[in-house]
Design a protein around this motif. Structure first.
Motif, mmCIF file in Angstrom:
data_model
loop_
_atom_site.group_PDB
_atom_site.id
_atom_site.type_symbol
_atom_site.label_atom_id
_atom_site.label_comp_id
_atom_site.label_asym_id
_atom_site.label_seq_id
_atom_site.Cartn_x
_atom_site.Cartn_y
_atom_site.Cartn_z
ATOM 1 N N GLU A 1 29.508 4.256 4.520
ATOM 2 C CA GLU A 1 29.434 2.812 4.726
ATOM 3 C C GLU A 1 28.664 2.486 5.999
ATOM 4 N N ALA A 2 27.870 1.429 5.922
ATOM 5 C CA ALA A 2 27.174 0.904 7.107
ATOM 6 C C ALA A 2 27.177 -0.616 7.044
ATOM 7 N N HIS A 3 27.117 -1.240 8.190
ATOM 8 C CA HIS A 3 27.068 -2.699 8.233
ATOM 9 C C HIS A 3 25.661 -3.176 7.872
ATOM 10 N N ALA A 4 25.594 -4.242 7.098
ATOM 11 C CA ALA A 4 24.311 -4.910 6.883
ATOM 12 C C ALA A 4 23.880 -5.550 8.196
ATOM 13 N N GLU A 5 22.623 -5.378 8.567
ATOM 14 C CA GLU A 5 22.156 -5.929 9.833
ATOM 15 C C GLU A 5 20.643 -6.077 9.827
ATOM 16 N N VAL A 6 20.166 -6.961 10.663
ATOM 17 C CA VAL A 6 18.724 -7.159 10.798
ATOM 18 C C VAL A 6 18.135 -5.928 11.470
ATOM 19 N N MET A 7 17.116 -5.344 10.836
ATOM 20 C CA MET A 7 16.494 -4.131 11.347
ATOM 21 C C MET A 7 14.998 -4.364 11.525
ATOM 22 N N GLU A 8 14.495 -3.972 12.678
ATOM 23 C CA GLU A 8 13.063 -4.070 12.934
ATOM 24 C C GLU A 8 12.371 -2.837 12.364
ATOM 25 N N ASN A 9 11.309 -3.049 11.589
ATOM 26 C CA ASN A 9 10.556 -1.931 11.021
ATOM 27 C C ASN A 9 9.663 -1.317 12.090
ATOM 28 N N LYS A 10 10.074 -0.115 12.554
ATOM 29 C CA LYS A 10 9.323 0.539 13.621
ATOM 30 C C LYS A 10 8.453 1.689 13.115
ATOM 31 N N GLY A 11 8.349 1.839 11.795
ATOM 32 C CA GLY A 11 7.567 2.933 11.238
ATOM 33 C C GLY A 11 6.469 2.439 10.322
ATOM 34 N N ALA A 12 5.805 3.399 9.689
ATOM 35 C CA ALA A 12 4.669 3.066 8.832
ATOM 36 C C ALA A 12 5.074 2.871 7.374
ATOM 37 N N VAL A 13 6.366 3.043 7.064
ATOM 38 C CA VAL A 13 6.816 2.951 5.681
ATOM 39 C C VAL A 13 7.059 1.495 5.299
ATOM 40 N N THR A 14 6.535 1.096 4.158
ATOM 41 C CA THR A 14 6.807 -0.226 3.603
ATOM 42 C C THR A 14 7.447 -0.062 2.237
ATOM 43 N N LEU A 15 8.286 -1.019 1.853
ATOM 44 C CA LEU A 15 8.941 -0.974 0.546
ATOM 45 C C LEU A 15 8.618 -2.223 -0.239
ATOM 46 N N ARG A 16 8.444 -2.039 -1.533
ATOM 47 C CA ARG A 16 8.165 -3.132 -2.461
ATOM 48 C C ARG A 16 8.857 -2.813 -3.777
ATOM 49 N N PRO A 17 9.071 -3.813 -4.640
ATOM 50 C CA PRO A 17 9.662 -3.536 -5.951
ATOM 51 C C PRO A 17 8.800 -2.566 -6.766
ATOM 52 N N PHE A 18 9.451 -1.753 -7.571
ATOM 53 C CA PHE A 18 8.782 -0.766 -8.416
ATOM 54 C C PHE A 18 7.747 -1.423 -9.331
ATOM 55 N N MET A 19 6.615 -0.728 -9.532
ATOM 56 C CA MET A 19 5.607 -1.114 -10.504
ATOM 57 C C MET A 19 5.325 0.088 -11.401
ATOM 58 N N GLN A 20 4.864 -0.173 -12.616
ATOM 59 C CA GLN A 20 4.651 0.907 -13.581
ATOM 60 C C GLN A 20 3.705 1.978 -13.048
ATOM 61 N N LYS A 21 2.787 1.610 -12.201
ATOM 62 C CA LYS A 21 1.833 2.585 -11.679
ATOM 63 C C LYS A 21 2.509 3.642 -10.805
ATOM 64 N N ASP A 22 3.767 3.401 -10.396
ATOM 65 C CA ASP A 22 4.495 4.342 -9.553
ATOM 66 C C ASP A 22 5.177 5.446 -10.357
ATOM 67 N N THR A 23 5.166 5.324 -11.692
ATOM 68 C CA THR A 23 5.999 6.184 -12.530
ATOM 69 C C THR A 23 5.768 7.669 -12.297
ATOM 70 N N GLU A 24 4.535 8.108 -12.369
ATOM 71 C CA GLU A 24 4.272 9.544 -12.257
ATOM 72 C C GLU A 24 4.668 10.091 -10.885
ATOM 73 N N ALA A 25 4.395 9.336 -9.839
ATOM 74 C CA ALA A 25 4.769 9.781 -8.500
ATOM 75 C C ALA A 25 6.282 9.906 -8.363
ATOM 76 N N LEU A 26 7.020 8.947 -8.949
ATOM 77 C CA LEU A 26 8.477 8.996 -8.838
ATOM 78 C C LEU A 26 9.071 10.086 -9.708
ATOM 79 N N ILE A 27 8.456 10.378 -10.860
ATOM 80 C CA ILE A 27 8.919 11.503 -11.680
ATOM 81 C C ILE A 27 8.846 12.788 -10.873
#
Length: 290
Positions: A144-170
């Protein structure tokens, strides 16, 4: 004493939900263990998840004295089940009767596998399973962790899944979980078509480096299907993904982020602890050996 049993599918109506909730409270007073999660109360009202309850009533007192529940959480036709009998009724064979009806219900639903689970410290539950041909397999801790505002300090970004991601995620699922291609495709389909689930793709400079799925339950965001590409591990990618979920949760009006992890997975535990997650409970899983 007159006892009767019925089987009801998800979702539970409010009256039945409250009866199961009260049964959990009664057992908690005696056993000192919280059972709402293992008895599926967090998802009992869902229309999207395949599951059912077996309910046993004392007709003379008009009260619920035993319940069993089985659920196909991942949509892969493998059911996880558990049960609970009121402390004053545990010497009457109610548990055995519930188990038989649960097995019948799973067979009717063409289950391809089953896992029995009990909360850590449940002596009665473990003894019952061992007496009925079940062998300990593994344990999962809920962190368990508390929900909290987090500053993105890295190069990773997240977005909703798209079909073009399928092979990479497999490829990522294969490395992370040992899944076959078909299993990965089934997981992706389930996580992208089930109401309440959001599957996210993590990228760095256009390269898919990981994934996570979030599931909202009340004021909680559950983390599932969390994986990082092998060549990107130990680079802070996992921590950035977890921080994203905590930030996403607080911005969605949630208070808590929860996830399950096998207690033998020390590498994953270290990642979660680094991101501020702490153990809140543990479930022990058993397999049927006859």
């Amino acid at each position: 004493m007159n006892l009767s049993a019925i089987t009801v599918s998800f979702p539970l109506d409010q009256e039945t939900y409250e009866e199961v909730q009260n049964l959990c409270k009664t057992a908690a007073v005696c056993d000192g263990i919280l059972l709402n999660q293992v008895m599926n109360l967090t998802i009992a009202k869902s229309y999207e998840i395949r599951g059912f309850y077996v309910l046993v009533y004392d007709d003379e007192k008009n009260i619920l004295v035993g319940a069993g529940t089985a659920v196909d959480l991942m949509g892969l036709n493998t059911y996880e089940w558990s049960m609970l009998v009121a402390p004053m009724y545990r010497q009457l064979g109610i548990g055995t009767a519930i188990l038989n009806v649960l097995k019948e219900g799973m067979a009717i639903r063409k289950s391809e596998g089953e896992l029995a689970l009990v909360v850590e410290g449940s002596k009665y539950g473990k003894e019952f399973l061992q007496q009925n041909g079940y062998l300990y397999s593994f344990s999962e801790a809920t962190l368990e962790a508390h929900a909290e505002v987090m500053e993105n300090k890295g190069a990773v970004t997240l977005r909703p899944f798209m079909q073009k991601d399928t092979e990479a995620l497999i490829s990522i699922f294969s490395d992370a979980f040992g899944d076959m291609r078909e299993e990965s495709l089934e997981l992706i389909e389930f996580n992208t078509t089930t109401e309440g689930l959001v599957m996210w793709t993590a990228e760095t400079d256009g390269e898919v480096v990981g994934t996570v799925t979030t599931r909202k339950e009340g004021e909680v965001q559950w983390i599932t299907a969390f994986a990082v590409s092998p060549n990107r591990q130990r680079q802070g990618v996992g921590t950035q993904i977890l921080n994203f979920v905590k930030d996403y949760a607080i911005r969605s009006g949630d208070k808590t982020v929860l996830l399950d992890v096998e207690i033998e997975n020390m590498g994953a535990l270290r990642v979660y602890e680094k991101a501020g997650f702490m153990k809140s409970s543990q479930l022990d899983y058993y397999i049927y050996i006859g």
